[in-house]
Design a protein around this motif. Structure first.
Motif, PDB file in Angstrom:
ATOM      1  N   THR A 152      68.708 -13.566  55.939  1.00  0.00           N
ATOM      2  CA  THR A 152      68.444 -12.397  56.762  1.00  0.00           C
ATOM      3  C   THR A 152      67.084 -12.540  57.444  1.00  0.00           C
ATOM      4  O   THR A 152      66.359 -13.511  57.235  1.00  0.00           O
ATOM      5  CB  THR A 152      68.473 -11.117  55.917  1.00  0.00           C
ATOM      6  N   HIS A 154      63.713 -10.952  57.463  1.00  0.00           N
ATOM      7  CA  HIS A 154      62.893 -10.010  56.692  1.00  0.00           C
ATOM      8  C   HIS A 154      61.487 -10.581  56.496  1.00  0.00           C
ATOM      9  O   HIS A 154      61.055 -10.843  55.371  1.00  0.00           O
ATOM     10  CB  HIS A 154      63.573  -9.738  55.344  1.00  0.00           C
ATOM     11  N   SER A 175      73.963  -6.196  52.823  1.00  0.00           N
ATOM     12  CA  SER A 175      73.091  -6.733  53.879  1.00  0.00           C
ATOM     13  C   SER A 175      71.804  -7.316  53.326  1.00  0.00           C
ATOM     14  O   SER A 175      71.181  -8.167  53.982  1.00  0.00           O
ATOM     15  CB  SER A 175      72.747  -5.636  54.890  1.00  0.00           C
ATOM     16  N   THR A 178      66.837  -6.522  55.894  1.00  0.00           N
ATOM     17  CA  THR A 178      66.861  -7.293  57.134  1.00  0.00           C
ATOM     18  C   THR A 178      66.570  -6.419  58.339  1.00  0.00           C
ATOM     19  O   THR A 178      66.885  -5.229  58.355  1.00  0.00           O
ATOM     20  CB  THR A 178      68.230  -7.972  57.333  1.00  0.00           C
ATOM     21  N   ALA A 179      65.958  -7.021  59.346  1.00  0.00           N
ATOM     22  CA  ALA A 179      65.963  -6.432  60.684  1.00  0.00           C
ATOM     23  C   ALA A 179      67.379  -6.567  61.241  1.00  0.00           C
ATOM     24  O   ALA A 179      68.239  -7.222  60.655  1.00  0.00           O
ATOM     25  CB  ALA A 179      64.963  -7.160  61.569  1.00  0.00           C
ATOM     26  N   ARG A 180      67.620  -5.913  62.358  1.00  0.00           N
ATOM     27  CA  ARG A 180      68.940  -6.029  63.011  1.00  0.00           C
ATOM     28  C   ARG A 180      69.292  -7.510  63.151  1.00  0.00           C
ATOM     29  O   ARG A 180      68.504  -8.298  63.675  1.00  0.00           O
ATOM     30  CB  ARG A 180      68.899  -5.355  64.381  1.00  0.00           C
ATOM     31  N   HIS A 196      74.577  -1.446  53.862  1.00  0.00           N
ATOM     32  CA  HIS A 196      73.508  -1.886  54.768  1.00  0.00           C
ATOM     33  C   HIS A 196      72.268  -1.037  54.557  1.00  0.00           C
ATOM     34  O   HIS A 196      72.338   0.185  54.442  1.00  0.00           O
ATOM     35  CB  HIS A 196      73.972  -1.760  56.227  1.00  0.00           C
ATOM     36  N   HIS A 226      63.070  -4.345  59.030  1.00  0.00           N
ATOM     37  CA  HIS A 226      64.129  -3.452  58.554  1.00  0.00           C
ATOM     38  C   HIS A 226      64.974  -2.965  59.731  1.00  0.00           C
ATOM     39  O   HIS A 226      64.676  -3.237  60.884  1.00  0.00           O
ATOM     40  CB  HIS A 226      63.527  -2.271  57.780  1.00  0.00           C
ATOM     41  N   THR A 227      66.041  -2.235  59.423  1.00  0.00           N
ATOM     42  CA  THR A 227      67.043  -1.849  60.411  1.00  0.00           C
ATOM     43  C   THR A 227      67.149  -0.340  60.504  1.00  0.00           C
ATOM     44  O   THR A 227      67.273   0.344  59.478  1.00  0.00           O
ATOM     45  CB  THR A 227      68.425  -2.412  60.025  1.00  0.00           C
ATOM     46  N   ASP A 231      71.247   1.176  64.294  1.00  0.00           N
ATOM     47  CA  ASP A 231      71.536  -0.244  64.469  1.00  0.00           C
ATOM     48  C   ASP A 231      72.464  -0.765  63.377  1.00  0.00           C
ATOM     49  O   ASP A 231      73.297  -1.650  63.630  1.00  0.00           O
ATOM     50  CB  ASP A 231      70.239  -1.048  64.481  1.00  0.00           C
ATOM     51  N   ALA A 232      72.324  -0.239  62.166  1.00  0.00           N
ATOM     52  CA  ALA A 232      73.287  -0.591  61.113  1.00  0.00           C
ATOM     53  C   ALA A 232      74.686  -0.149  61.513  1.00  0.00           C
ATOM     54  O   ALA A 232      75.676  -0.856  61.270  1.00  0.00           O
ATOM     55  CB  ALA A 232      72.877   0.061  59.794  1.00  0.00           C
ATOM     56  N   THR A 235      76.045  -2.596  64.025  1.00  0.00           N
ATOM     57  CA  THR A 235      76.493  -3.800  63.327  1.00  0.00           C
ATOM     58  C   THR A 235      77.856  -3.582  62.699  1.00  0.00           C
ATOM     59  O   THR A 235      78.753  -4.433  62.795  1.00  0.00           O
ATOM     60  CB  THR A 235      75.471  -4.197  62.239  1.00  0.00           C
TER      61      THR A 235
END
Length: 285
Positions: A152, A154, A175, A178-180, A196, A226-227, A231-232, A235
């Motif tokens: 991921t 991060h 997930s 993680t960023a997007r 996520h 991070h997300t 955005d999650a 995804t």
């Protein structure tokens, strides 16, 4: 037939806990009769007990990355399981460096372990545990369950992983932090459940003010590593997953914001079943 489910034991993003707070990240995944622990933050031992798990049945643990809100209680969990009657082998899969943590924990508790072996007749805890380093791709098979991983986004950590658990009938993806990450869309393609991490964008300024650490570095970390919830949701839509569960929530303990705010953040981006995680929630598969 054995019940299959994921229990989100701790759903808070970050290691700190305060009055009224939820607990940091840990999960129990029960699939095809296997009890799999994913991440071991503070509170994981109590969380497993609250789900009805006998700690002496512990056999398989995954750690997604080496931030304390994902592995702080790994050693205490294993030691407590040992004092609760653990006699069988436990496999731990985690990033490079997890062995250093485990060796350090064993060193810190050597006197107690040695004493209990001699005084109580217990097997040697040190001989019951095997450490395996995760890399991308196929990780391991557990009967009909196949586990795979991708890295991921991060930063500043690089050994950070999302995990996929798949059988012929079920596909669940964690997930990790993680960023997007567009690669997660293919990794989670068609999953029955994507768990996520998520941040609520509108709530971050108030959270920074409440934490009051006098630095912009924490906000900078959130934004690059991070997300956002929306955005999650994007995804999840692009991956075509049936259900999306939000966890590792930032923030998780601000009474100004509740499940409706998380749902509103996702509403325009995902029309599948959305689950806003809370500690102890069990998601049947």
């Amino acid at each position: 037939m054995t019940e299959n489910y994921v229990a989100l034991l701790g759903t808070k993003g970050g290691p700190a806990i305060r009055p009224g707070s939820s607990m940091p990240t840990s999960n129990l995944f029960v699939l095809n009769g296997h009890q799999i622990v994913v991440d071991c933050a503070l509170g994981v031992t109590r969380g497993l007990i609250d789900q009805g798990m006998q700690l002496h049945d512990l056999s398989l643990i995954f750690i997604t990355h080496l931030h304390s809100d994902h592995y702080l209680e790994l050693g205490p969990l294993l030691h407590t399981a040992w004092t609760a009657g653990l006699k069988t082998h436990v496999d731990i899969y985690g990033p490079d460096g997890i062995d250093v943590y485990w060796d350090g924990f064993l060193a810190s508790t050597k006197a107690d372990i040695d004493l209990r072996i001699e005084d109580e007749g217990r097997p040697d805890l040190r001989e019951l545990i095997s450490i395996h380093v995760i890399d991308t791709g196929h990780v391991m098979d557990l009967g009909a369950v196949s586990v795979s991983a991708i890295r991921t986004e991060h930063p500043p950590l690089t050994e950070t992983f999302a995990l996929s658990f798949r059988t012929t009938d079920t596909h669940v993806v964690f997930s990790g932090d993680t960023a997007r990450l567009e690669a997660l869309e293919d990794f989670a393609r068609g999953a029955d459940l994507l768990i996520h991490e998520a941040m609520l964008e509108s709530a971050l300024p108030a959270l920074m003010a409440r934490i009051g650490n006098g630095s912009d570095k924490l906000m900078e970390h959130w934004l690059r590593a991070h997300t956002f919830a929306h955005d999650a949701a994007i995804t999840a839509t692009n991956a075509g997953v049936a259900r999306l569960a939000l966890s590792h929530l930032i923030p998780s303990d601000d009474p100004t914001y509740g499940p409706d705010d998380w749902r509103a953040a996702c509403a325009d981006h995902y029309d599948g079943e959305l689950i806003v995680g809370h500690d102890g929630i069990r998601i049947n598969l």
